[in-house]
Design a protein around this motif. Structure first.
Motif, PDB file in Angstrom:
ATOM      1  N   LYS A  29     -26.174 -48.522  27.917  1.00  0.00           N
ATOM      2  CA  LYS A  29     -26.797 -47.267  27.501  1.00  0.00           C
ATOM      3  C   LYS A  29     -26.126 -46.057  28.145  1.00  0.00           C
ATOM      4  CE  LYS A  29     -31.369 -49.182  26.516  1.00  0.00           C
ATOM      5  NZ  LYS A  29     -32.823 -49.141  26.838  1.00  0.00           N
ATOM      6  N   ASP A  30     -25.640 -46.228  29.381  1.00  0.00           N
ATOM      7  CA  ASP A  30     -24.961 -45.107  30.031  1.00  0.00           C
ATOM      8  C   ASP A  30     -23.759 -44.654  29.219  1.00  0.00           C
ATOM      9  OD1 ASP A  30     -26.714 -44.991  32.119  1.00  0.00           O
ATOM     10  OD2 ASP A  30     -25.481 -46.168  33.504  1.00  0.00           O
ATOM     11  N   ARG A  31     -23.063 -45.592  28.625  1.00  0.00           N
ATOM     12  CA  ARG A  31     -21.875 -45.267  27.830  1.00  0.00           C
ATOM     13  C   ARG A  31     -22.250 -44.541  26.550  1.00  0.00           C
ATOM     14  NH1 ARG A  31     -17.981 -48.455  24.428  1.00  0.00           N
ATOM     15  NH2 ARG A  31     -15.902 -47.611  24.874  1.00  0.00           N
ATOM     16  N   GLU A  32     -23.367 -44.929  25.969  1.00  0.00           N
ATOM     17  CA  GLU A  32     -23.771 -44.354  24.688  1.00  0.00           C
ATOM     18  C   GLU A  32     -24.389 -42.967  24.828  1.00  0.00           C
ATOM     19  OE1 GLU A  32     -26.394 -47.194  22.965  1.00  0.00           O
ATOM     20  OE2 GLU A  32     -24.837 -48.730  22.683  1.00  0.00           O
ATOM     21  N   ARG A  33     -25.102 -42.750  25.906  1.00  0.00           N
ATOM     22  CA  ARG A  33     -25.808 -41.472  26.038  1.00  0.00           C
ATOM     23  C   ARG A  33     -25.053 -40.452  26.890  1.00  0.00           C
ATOM     24  NH1 ARG A  33     -30.691 -43.739  29.895  1.00  0.00           N
ATOM     25  NH2 ARG A  33     -29.453 -44.033  31.796  1.00  0.00           N
ATOM     26  N   CYS A  34     -23.868 -40.809  27.327  1.00  0.00           N
ATOM     27  CA  CYS A  34     -23.097 -39.927  28.199  1.00  0.00           C
ATOM     28  C   CYS A  34     -22.670 -38.661  27.472  1.00  0.00           C
ATOM     29  CB  CYS A  34     -21.866 -40.675  28.714  1.00  0.00           C
ATOM     30  SG  CYS A  34     -20.711 -39.637  29.608  1.00  0.00           S
ATOM     31  N   GLN A  35     -22.786 -37.539  28.167  1.00  0.00           N
ATOM     32  CA  GLN A  35     -22.249 -36.279  27.676  1.00  0.00           C
ATOM     33  C   GLN A  35     -20.990 -35.969  28.468  1.00  0.00           C
ATOM     34  OE1 GLN A  35     -24.884 -32.917  27.401  1.00  0.00           O
ATOM     35  NE2 GLN A  35     -26.630 -34.162  26.794  1.00  0.00           N
ATOM     36  N   HIS A  36     -19.872 -35.925  27.765  1.00  0.00           N
ATOM     37  CA  HIS A  36     -18.584 -35.674  28.411  1.00  0.00           C
ATOM     38  C   HIS A  36     -18.250 -34.196  28.265  1.00  0.00           C
ATOM     39  CE1 HIS A  36     -13.926 -36.473  28.409  1.00  0.00           C
ATOM     40  NE2 HIS A  36     -14.319 -35.702  29.411  1.00  0.00           N
ATOM     41  N   ILE A  37     -18.167 -33.497  29.382  1.00  0.00           N
ATOM     42  CA  ILE A  37     -17.854 -32.070  29.391  1.00  0.00           C
ATOM     43  C   ILE A  37     -16.466 -31.881  29.984  1.00  0.00           C
ATOM     44  CG2 ILE A  37     -18.577 -29.794  30.201  1.00  0.00           C
ATOM     45  CD1 ILE A  37     -21.377 -31.099  30.681  1.00  0.00           C
ATOM     46  N   ARG A  38     -15.625 -31.175  29.265  1.00  0.00           N
ATOM     47  CA  ARG A  38     -14.281 -30.890  29.758  1.00  0.00           C
ATOM     48  C   ARG A  38     -14.165 -29.405  30.068  1.00  0.00           C
ATOM     49  NH1 ARG A  38      -9.905 -33.195  26.140  1.00  0.00           N
ATOM     50  NH2 ARG A  38     -10.709 -31.688  24.618  1.00  0.00           N
ATOM     51  N   VAL A  39     -13.784 -29.103  31.297  1.00  0.00           N
ATOM     52  CA  VAL A  39     -13.571 -27.731  31.722  1.00  0.00           C
ATOM     53  C   VAL A  39     -12.070 -27.518  31.907  1.00  0.00           C
ATOM     54  CG1 VAL A  39     -14.069 -25.982  33.465  1.00  0.00           C
ATOM     55  CG2 VAL A  39     -15.804 -27.719  32.915  1.00  0.00           C
ATOM     56  N   VAL A  40     -11.493 -26.674  31.086  1.00  0.00           N
ATOM     57  CA  VAL A  40     -10.075 -26.365  31.170  1.00  0.00           C
ATOM     58  C   VAL A  40      -9.918 -25.079  31.976  1.00  0.00           C
ATOM     59  CG1 VAL A  40      -7.963 -25.898  29.875  1.00  0.00           C
ATOM     60  CG2 VAL A  40      -9.694 -27.456  28.932  1.00  0.00           C
ATOM     61  N   TYR A  41      -9.063 -25.127  32.990  1.00  0.00           N
ATOM     62  CA  TYR A  41      -8.899 -23.956  33.838  1.00  0.00           C
ATOM     63  C   TYR A  41      -7.443 -23.822  34.272  1.00  0.00           C
ATOM     64  CZ  TYR A  41      -8.987 -27.305  37.725  1.00  0.00           C
ATOM     65  OH  TYR A  41      -8.713 -28.351  38.579  1.00  0.00           O
ATOM     66  N   VAL A  42      -7.111 -22.667  34.787  1.00  0.00           N
ATOM     67  CA  VAL A  42      -5.770 -22.399  35.281  1.00  0.00           C
ATOM     68  C   VAL A  42      -5.769 -22.562  36.787  1.00  0.00           C
ATOM     69  CG1 VAL A  42      -3.957 -20.673  35.489  1.00  0.00           C
ATOM     70  CG2 VAL A  42      -5.282 -20.841  33.385  1.00  0.00           C
ATOM     71  N   THR A  43      -4.801 -23.340  37.300  1.00  0.00           N
ATOM     72  CA  THR A  43      -4.748 -23.580  38.734  1.00  0.00           C
ATOM     73  C   THR A  43      -4.094 -22.408  39.443  1.00  0.00           C
ATOM     74  OG1 THR A  43      -2.597 -24.651  38.612  1.00  0.00           O
ATOM     75  CG2 THR A  43      -4.531 -26.051  38.351  1.00  0.00           C
ATOM     76  N   HIS A  44      -4.334 -22.333  40.730  1.00  0.00           N
ATOM     77  CA  HIS A  44      -3.686 -21.319  41.559  1.00  0.00           C
ATOM     78  C   HIS A  44      -2.195 -21.617  41.686  1.00  0.00           C
ATOM     79  CE1 HIS A  44      -7.125 -19.105  43.183  1.00  0.00           C
ATOM     80  NE2 HIS A  44      -7.768 -20.259  43.207  1.00  0.00           N
ATOM     81  N   LYS A  45      -1.407 -20.585  41.723  1.00  0.00           N
ATOM     82  CA  LYS A  45      -0.005 -20.749  42.095  1.00  0.00           C
ATOM     83  C   LYS A  45       0.068 -20.581  43.603  1.00  0.00           C
ATOM     84  CE  LYS A  45       4.646 -19.032  41.258  1.00  0.00           C
ATOM     85  NZ  LYS A  45       5.479 -18.032  40.521  1.00  0.00           N
TER      86      LYS A  45
END
Length: 595
Positions: free
Chosen positions: A95-111
């Motif tokens: 059930k954990d696999r089925e109900r999981c909400q996958h959130i992707r945060v795209v960001y710019v890293t520090h130079k």
């Protein structure tokens, strides 16, 4: 804290984590924490660790499960996109696999700097302090403006602008001995200015919209998954090792897997990010920044004790009693509302108190109804006093919505009696954008048109805040639920001024993006364009009648005059809000032309 309480749209309180955060962060940081939730974390330095994600209004923190250290992971100023990913993670099962909400945060890293600066530094690496739009025009109503100087309410609450928050805490909990892993970042300050203390309720030095001089006054949460946990020292070393790696600035990703059907993390992330890019964009306005830094009663580096919650509550109660007194004049009302709006810009506790005191909110809605519609329906025309007072009321309500989505009292108040107050607010803010006057072409008409334009801008901002609440409700419950986007638009649909009101907002988008005289939009114009695009997108997605009206009336104008390339030229990449606005423009064009 604002996260406490229960409700379909709110996170459950974790007493142990809350106690840890309260012991190990400064009050100014603690009060800006909006939500927390346990989830599986994957990043360039963390691999499938079950942790708590702690969300403030400026950055995302990570802490172990159970909590031992608090580490700043991503600043919102470097975020480029936050999205839900439709997948089934292979490291989860059942059930954990089925109900999981996958959130992707795209960001710019520090130079990294030449000597390898620490990613977990404490030098105020966050974005700009909270900000809010300021009036663009001066008053055209001498009857109100002339009474502003020396008003008793302003004199009685001078401490609201003199108090400053000292955020350096002398002691730490033994559970978190390493100061470099704590997310105790100072309240950030504008580039080129010395660090300052956190903003107070009424401090011109930190205010995003300091009160003008007399000559400028105008009326105007999660079930635990079977995933290995990392100890704090390993997390700290991993994150620190990432800092030492040099390289060019590039995109990176933070993946958050919430394994609860009731997760609200995505909604809170979106809301926090939207609020951040709005206020950080506004701070780029030179005049806006000068007003923020103006101070007549505090010297550089001087710090005063923090204003307590109790004192804030006392000042708010005092202001509320003055607002709600019988027989208050329009001039006094305007001054008190100016003070309320300015204090709300600087103080999250004040905004929370506003929703816990329902009388003030009800009073503002009733006053807006009477001011904008009551008198106008009798005479058939708007007056300067009506427009100025109505604009201030709508601006004040809009500020109260910012960063208070996890406040239980707000949801309770707006949803009470089947959303009666929310309905009244929606219907009260909608007006006919076509100015009805008796002397067309006169200078007075021109001034009234400018005031009406100011009101329509403010009304769009407030409606945008209500729609943000609607998006949260739509995702948590259903598209037809109380306070959802669909419900909001159904409330507005029968209003006789809704079609022209929405049409006006669409026309302004076309004008702004097709005007060759405007090479680059100002920060305030960019924020307003973002809010207008959110309104149009909601109409196209959630209401067939409004969508049909927009397509039939504006399809050709959008086809020939609104181009993504042109929008990109007008939205400079310096503005944090630009990339999000460009995505909205492209989505609107798709729905408008091919829907």
């Amino acid at each position: 804290m604002a996260r406490t309480g229960s409700g379909t749209l709110l996170s459950r309180r974790n007493i142990k984590l809350d106690s840890f955060l309260k012991r190990n962060t400064e009050r100014a940081v603690y009060e800006r924490i909006r939500a927390y939730e346990p989830c599986v974390v994957i990043s360039e330095t963390v691999n499938k660790a079950y942790m708590h994600v702690v969300l403030s209004d400026e950055r995302v923190y990570l802490t172990e499960y159970p909590p031992r250290t608090l580490t700043a992971a991503v600043d919102f100023r470097r975020v480029r996109d936050i999205e839900l990913v439709n997948d089934l993670p292979d490291f989860l099962s059942g059930k954990d696999r089925e109900r999981c909400q996958h959130i992707r945060v795209v960001y710019v890293t520090h130079k990294p700097a030449a000597k390898g600066r620490d990613w977990l530094r404490r030098d105020g690496a966050g974005g700009p302090p909270p900000a809010a739009p300021s009036s663009r025009r001066t008053s055209h109503c001498p009857s109100i403006a002339r009474t502003l100087e020396g008003h008793p309410a302003e004199r009685n609450r001078t401490e609201w602008r003199k108090e400053e928050v000292h955020i350096s805490k002398p002691a730490r909990s033994a559970s978190c001995p390493n100061p470099e892993t704590l997310g105790l970042l100072r309240v950030p300050h504008p580039p080129g200015q010395p660090p300052s203390t956190a903003p107070s309720l009424y401090d011109p030095a930190s205010s995003p919209s300091s009160p003008p001089s007399p000559s400028e006054q105008s009326l105007k949460t999660l079930e635990r998954g079977q995933v290995p946990r990392r100890i704090g020292s390993v997390l700290s070393r991993l994150l620190r090792r990432d800092c030492a790696t040099s390289g060019e600035e590039r995109e990176a990703e933070l993946h958050l897997y919430a394994v609860s059907q009731t997760s609200r993390l995505y909604l809170h992330l979106q809301s926090s990010w939207n609020s951040f890019i709005i206020r950080s964009t506004l701070l780029l306005d030179p005049l806006y920044r000068r007003k923020c830094s103006a101070s007549s009663d505090s010297s550089p580096g001087k710090r005063r004790p923090a204003i307590s919650w109790e004192r804030t509550a006392h000042l708010f109660a005092q202001l509320s009693s003055e607002l709600l007194q019988d027989g208050i004049g329009v001039e006094s009302l305007y001054l008190l509302l100016q003070e309320l709006r300015t204090g709300a810009h600087r103080s999250v506790p004040l905004r929370r108190l506003f929703w816990r005191s329902s009388e003030v909110c009800v009073f503002l809605v009733r006053t807006l109804e009477e001011s904008l519609h009551g008198c106008q329906s009798l005479s058939g025309v708007y007056t300067a006093d009506q427009l100025l007072l109505s604009t201030l009321i709508v601006q004040t309500l809009a500020v109260m919505f910012r960063e208070t989505e996890v406040e239980v009292a707000r949801l309770s108040l707006l949803s009470a009696k089947k959303g009666a107050l929310a309905s009244r607010m929606l219907l009260a803010l909608t007006c006919d954008p076509r100015l009805q006057t008796q002397n067309r072409g006169s200078q007075t008409d021109s001034e009234l048109q400018a005031l009406l334009s100011d009101y329509l801008d403010a009304a769009c901002s407030l409606l945008s805040e209500l729609l943000l609440l609607g998006h949260e409700t739509s995702r948590c419950l259903s598209a037809d639920s109380l306070l959802s986007v669909g419900w909001i638009l159904r409330v507005l649909q029968p209003h006789p001024d809704t079609l022209p009101f929405v049409g006006h907002q669409a026309q302004q988008v076309v004008l702004v993006l097709s005007d060759p005289r405007e090479s680059v939009l100002s920060p305030a114009q960019s924020v307003l364009l973002f809010q207008r695009c959110r309104l149009l997108l909601a109409c196209l997605q959630y209401n067939s009648q409004l969508a049909q009206h927009l397509r039939s009336r504006f399809r050709e104008e959008f086809r020939y005059f609104v181009k993504p390339s042109c929008a990109e030229e007008k939205l400079t990449s310096r503005y944090p809000i630009s990339s999000a606005t460009l995505r909205l423009v492209e989505h609107i064009l798709t729905l408008m032309l091919h829907g």
